[in-house]
Design a protein around this motif. Structure first.
Motif, short mmCIF file in Angstrom:
data_model
loop_
_atom_site.label_atom_id
_atom_site.label_comp_id
_atom_site.label_asym_id
_atom_site.label_seq_id
_atom_site.Cartn_x
_atom_site.Cartn_y
_atom_site.Cartn_z
N TRP A 1 42.46 46.26 60.94
CA TRP A 1 42.82 45.38 59.47
C TRP A 1 41.21 45.55 59.15
CZ3 TRP A 1 47.25 44.27 58.10
CH2 TRP A 1 47.98 44.65 59.47
N PHE A 2 41.02 45.89 57.86
CA PHE A 2 39.87 45.19 57.05
C PHE A 2 40.30 44.16 56.07
CE2 PHE A 2 37.05 48.09 57.26
CZ PHE A 2 37.37 49.64 57.56
N ASP B 1 39.19 32.31 56.46
CA ASP B 1 40.15 33.86 56.66
C ASP B 1 40.80 34.04 55.65
OD1 ASP B 1 40.24 32.47 60.45
OD2 ASP B 1 39.13 33.84 59.56
N THR B 2 40.96 32.98 54.62
CA THR B 2 42.02 33.17 53.18
C THR B 2 41.41 35.07 53.23
OG1 THR B 2 42.61 30.90 52.84
CG2 THR B 2 42.62 32.70 51.15
N ALA B 3 42.03 35.83 53.10
CA ALA B 3 41.87 37.11 52.14
C ALA B 3 42.62 37.28 52.14
CB ALA B 3 40.67 37.91 53.08
N VAL B 4 42.47 39.27 51.73
CA VAL B 4 43.77 39.69 51.82
C VAL B 4 43.73 40.81 52.56
CG1 VAL B 4 45.26 42.57 50.03
CG2 VAL B 4 44.44 40.01 49.09
N TYR B 5 44.41 41.23 53.62
CA TYR B 5 44.19 42.02 54.80
C TYR B 5 44.77 43.78 54.18
CZ TYR B 5 42.59 37.94 57.09
OH TYR B 5 41.52 36.69 57.67
N TYR B 6 44.36 44.87 54.69
CA TYR B 6 44.59 45.63 54.01
C TYR B 6 44.50 46.20 56.24
CZ TYR B 6 43.37 45.35 49.75
OH TYR B 6 43.11 44.08 48.68
N CYS B 7 45.61 47.42 56.29
CA CYS B 7 46.06 48.31 57.39
C CYS B 7 45.00 49.58 56.99
CB CYS B 7 47.36 48.31 57.62
SG CYS B 7 47.75 49.22 59.05
#
Length: 122
Positions: free
Chosen positions: A36-37, A89-95
């Motif tokens: 996870w990024f 922790d707010t962000a777009v999380y990428y697999c």
């Protein structure tokens, strides 16, 4: 066709928990590293956590003790359990998927998901 599809993002309050999932298709899932990024507004994308094919895990210092990554090689899914969430922790999380060692995830990712937005309010 390779697909990584994230789900589980949303708006939560500081201190809450949230679970992200990523379903993978088109890959030999059990043989690849997964991670996870995240990318916050105005910041570079950063590695949050990764899990190797054998189950070894790594975490960014900022999430150690709060986030937990896991994988289900039957369901071709990885999960990120996030607790004690903070506004930062707010962000777009990428697999992400990588065929090599998870230790080199920052050096190269083979496949990306489209991302899911996590927003943590004060």
């Amino acid at each position: 066709q390779v697909q990584l599809v994230e789900s589980g993002g949303g708006l939560v309050q500081a201190g809450d928990s949230l679970r992200l999932s990523c379903v993978v298709s088109g890959l030999n899932f059990g043989a690849i590293g997964m991670g996870w990024f995240r990318q916050a507004p105005g910041k570079e994308r950063e590695l949050v956590s990764a899990i190797g094919s054998g189950g070894r895990t790594i975490y960014a210092d900022s999430v150690k003790g709060r986030f937990a990554i896991s994988r289900d090689n039957v369901k071709n899914t990885i999960t990120l359990e996030m607790s004690s969430l903070k506004p930062e922790d707010t962000a777009v999380y990428y697999c992400a998927a990588r065929t090599g060692s998870i230790d080199f995830f920052n050096s190269g990712v083979d496949y990306w998901g489209k991302g899911t937005l996590v927003t943590v309010s004060q």
